[in-house]
Design a protein around this motif. Structure first.
Motif, PDB file in Angstrom:
ATOM      1  N   UNK A  19       0.796  -1.220   0.000  1.00  0.00           N
ATOM      2  CA  UNK A  19       0.000   0.000   0.000  1.00  0.00           C
ATOM      3  C   UNK A  19       0.829   1.270   0.000  1.00  0.00           C
ATOM      4  N   UNK A  20       2.141   1.189  -0.037  1.00  0.00           N
ATOM      5  CA  UNK A  20       2.971   2.394   0.086  1.00  0.00           C
ATOM      6  C   UNK A  20       2.790   3.348  -1.080  1.00  0.00           C
ATOM      7  N   UNK A  21       2.821   4.636  -0.779  1.00  0.00           N
ATOM      8  CA  UNK A  21       2.818   5.659  -1.821  1.00  0.00           C
ATOM      9  C   UNK A  21       4.255   5.915  -2.237  1.00  0.00           C
ATOM     10  N   UNK A  44      12.521  -1.610   3.876  1.00  0.00           N
ATOM     11  CA  UNK A  44      13.684  -1.050   3.183  1.00  0.00           C
ATOM     12  C   UNK A  44      13.793  -1.597   1.758  1.00  0.00           C
ATOM     13  N   UNK A  45      13.158  -2.728   1.506  1.00  0.00           N
ATOM     14  CA  UNK A  45      13.221  -3.345   0.183  1.00  0.00           C
ATOM     15  C   UNK A  45      12.179  -2.780  -0.787  1.00  0.00           C
ATOM     16  N   UNK A  46      11.310  -1.908  -0.312  1.00  0.00           N
ATOM     17  CA  UNK A  46      10.245  -1.383  -1.166  1.00  0.00           C
ATOM     18  C   UNK A  46      10.673  -0.040  -1.759  1.00  0.00           C
ATOM     19  N   UNK A  47      11.284  -0.096  -2.927  1.00  0.00           N
ATOM     20  CA  UNK A  47      11.800   1.091  -3.620  1.00  0.00           C
ATOM     21  C   UNK A  47      11.466   0.986  -5.103  1.00  0.00           C
ATOM     22  N   UNK A  48      11.461   2.117  -5.784  1.00  0.00           N
ATOM     23  CA  UNK A  48      11.225   2.183  -7.231  1.00  0.00           C
ATOM     24  C   UNK A  48       9.917   1.503  -7.653  1.00  0.00           C
ATOM     25  N   UNK A  49       8.927   1.519  -6.769  1.00  0.00           N
ATOM     26  CA  UNK A  49       7.626   0.968  -7.105  1.00  0.00           C
ATOM     27  C   UNK A  49       7.512  -0.538  -6.996  1.00  0.00           C
ATOM     28  N   UNK A  50       8.561  -1.219  -6.543  1.00  0.00           N
ATOM     29  CA  UNK A  50       8.520  -2.673  -6.383  1.00  0.00           C
ATOM     30  C   UNK A  50       8.113  -3.022  -4.958  1.00  0.00           C
ATOM     31  N   UNK A  51       7.272  -4.022  -4.812  1.00  0.00           N
ATOM     32  CA  UNK A  51       6.872  -4.456  -3.482  1.00  0.00           C
ATOM     33  C   UNK A  51       8.071  -4.973  -2.707  1.00  0.00           C
ATOM     34  N   UNK A  52       8.145  -4.596  -1.420  1.00  0.00           N
ATOM     35  CA  UNK A  52       9.223  -5.062  -0.561  1.00  0.00           C
ATOM     36  C   UNK A  52       8.770  -6.134   0.396  1.00  0.00           C
ATOM     37  N   UNK A  58       3.144  -3.410   2.790  1.00  0.00           N
ATOM     38  CA  UNK A  58       4.310  -2.677   3.288  1.00  0.00           C
ATOM     39  C   UNK A  58       4.276  -1.268   2.734  1.00  0.00           C
ATOM     40  N   UNK A  59       5.040  -0.384   3.342  1.00  0.00           N
ATOM     41  CA  UNK A  59       5.157   1.008   2.902  1.00  0.00           C
ATOM     42  C   UNK A  59       6.508   1.235   2.238  1.00  0.00           C
ATOM     43  N   UNK A  60       6.547   2.224   1.338  1.00  0.00           N
ATOM     44  CA  UNK A  60       7.795   2.567   0.650  1.00  0.00           C
ATOM     45  C   UNK A  60       8.850   3.084   1.620  1.00  0.00           C
ATOM     46  N   UNK A  61      10.100   2.810   1.306  1.00  0.00           N
ATOM     47  CA  UNK A  61      11.211   3.336   2.093  1.00  0.00           C
ATOM     48  C   UNK A  61      11.475   4.785   1.694  1.00  0.00           C
ATOM     49  N   UNK A  62      11.429   5.730   2.628  1.00  0.00           N
ATOM     50  CA  UNK A  62      11.761   7.119   2.303  1.00  0.00           C
ATOM     51  C   UNK A  62      13.264   7.288   2.166  1.00  0.00           C
TER      52      UNK A  62
END
Length: 252
Positions: A19-21, A44-52, A58-62
């Protein structure tokens, strides 16, 4: 104390899309700092639009962005708060992590990002990155397992997960020495987040049952005076070389 059964229940309820933006981004300059408020859902693995996460949301890593170059040294001058692994907000650990489901973490990476291992669970972790998406690339080797004896200074590779905890030496020691992290010369981003898995053993997932928040302030050091001096000497040498070359061309 939370049990593996509570984690299994969360899995049954949490098998939905991530669900991360888009990752929150701030820019940091030498001498500056940036602050983050990180809920336990941040992978931390959720970057560049890929599920972590292979299971559960999970939420996107800022991240903090900065200019590439040598001598970029970061410290975490304030890290507070803490998380719990299994929906028990009354049993939050410190940013160093807890030991709810065994003595260690052994997390398999995703999306071209390294594995992560250590002797606590859900500590604050981070990694350096760039504008290049690592998805589909071979992940870097994992760093040695984190513990209270981590080196005071580290220089991780791109997309190599490293332990931050409370940002200081020792375990939960507010008087400890600040840890320093030197970015690779081609790095332009510093990501923050957490690593999780079922019973903290396996591929990254199960972030949707982690109550709590960790607040972190990261600072980018001003380059040492000798760095400026070396740069100035280099520019002076270049200028003198150009002048001599022009002088030779003007003779005869």
């Amino acid at each position: 104390m939370p049990t593996p059964a509570s984690r299994s229940t969360a899995v049954a309820l949490g098998c939905i899309a991530a669900f991360g933006v888009a990752s929150a981004q701030v820019t940091i300059a030498p001498g500056g700092s940036a602050s983050f408020s990180l809920p336990g859902s941040v992978s931390l693995y959720q970057v560049f639009g890929h599920s972590g996460s292979v299971s559960g949301a999970a939420s996107d890593a800022p991240y903090a962005s900065f200019t590439a170059g040598s001598g970029k040294v970061f410290t975490f001058t304030s890290v507070t708060g803490g998380l719990n692994c299994c929906s028990n907000g009354a049993d939050l650990a410190t940013p160093e992590g807890g030991n709810w489901l065994g003595p260690a973490s052994n997390i398999g990476g995703l999306n071209g990002i390294s594995n992560a291992t250590g002797n606590t669970q859900l500590p604050l972790v981070a990694m350096f990155g760039s504008e290049a998406d690592p998805f589909g690339q071979a992940a870097p080797a994992a760093l040695p397992a984190w513990d209270a004896g981590n080196p005071v200074s580290q220089a991780p590779a791109l997309y190599q997960v490293f332990f931050v905890g409370d940002g200081r030496t020792g375990r939960d020691d507010a008087s400890g020495t600040l840890l320093t992290f030197t970015a690779p010369v081609n790095a332009t981003r510093l990501y923050l987040g957490f690593v999780d898995a079922f019973n903290f053993n396996g591929t990254s997932g199960y972030y949707d049952d982690n109550p709590g928040v960790v607040n972190a302030t990261v600072t980018l050091a001003v380059p040492e005076p000798q760095t400026h001096a070396l740069m100035a000497l280099g520019l002076l040498g270049l200028a003198l070389g150009v002048g001599r070359s022009r002088g030779r061309r003007c003779i005869g």
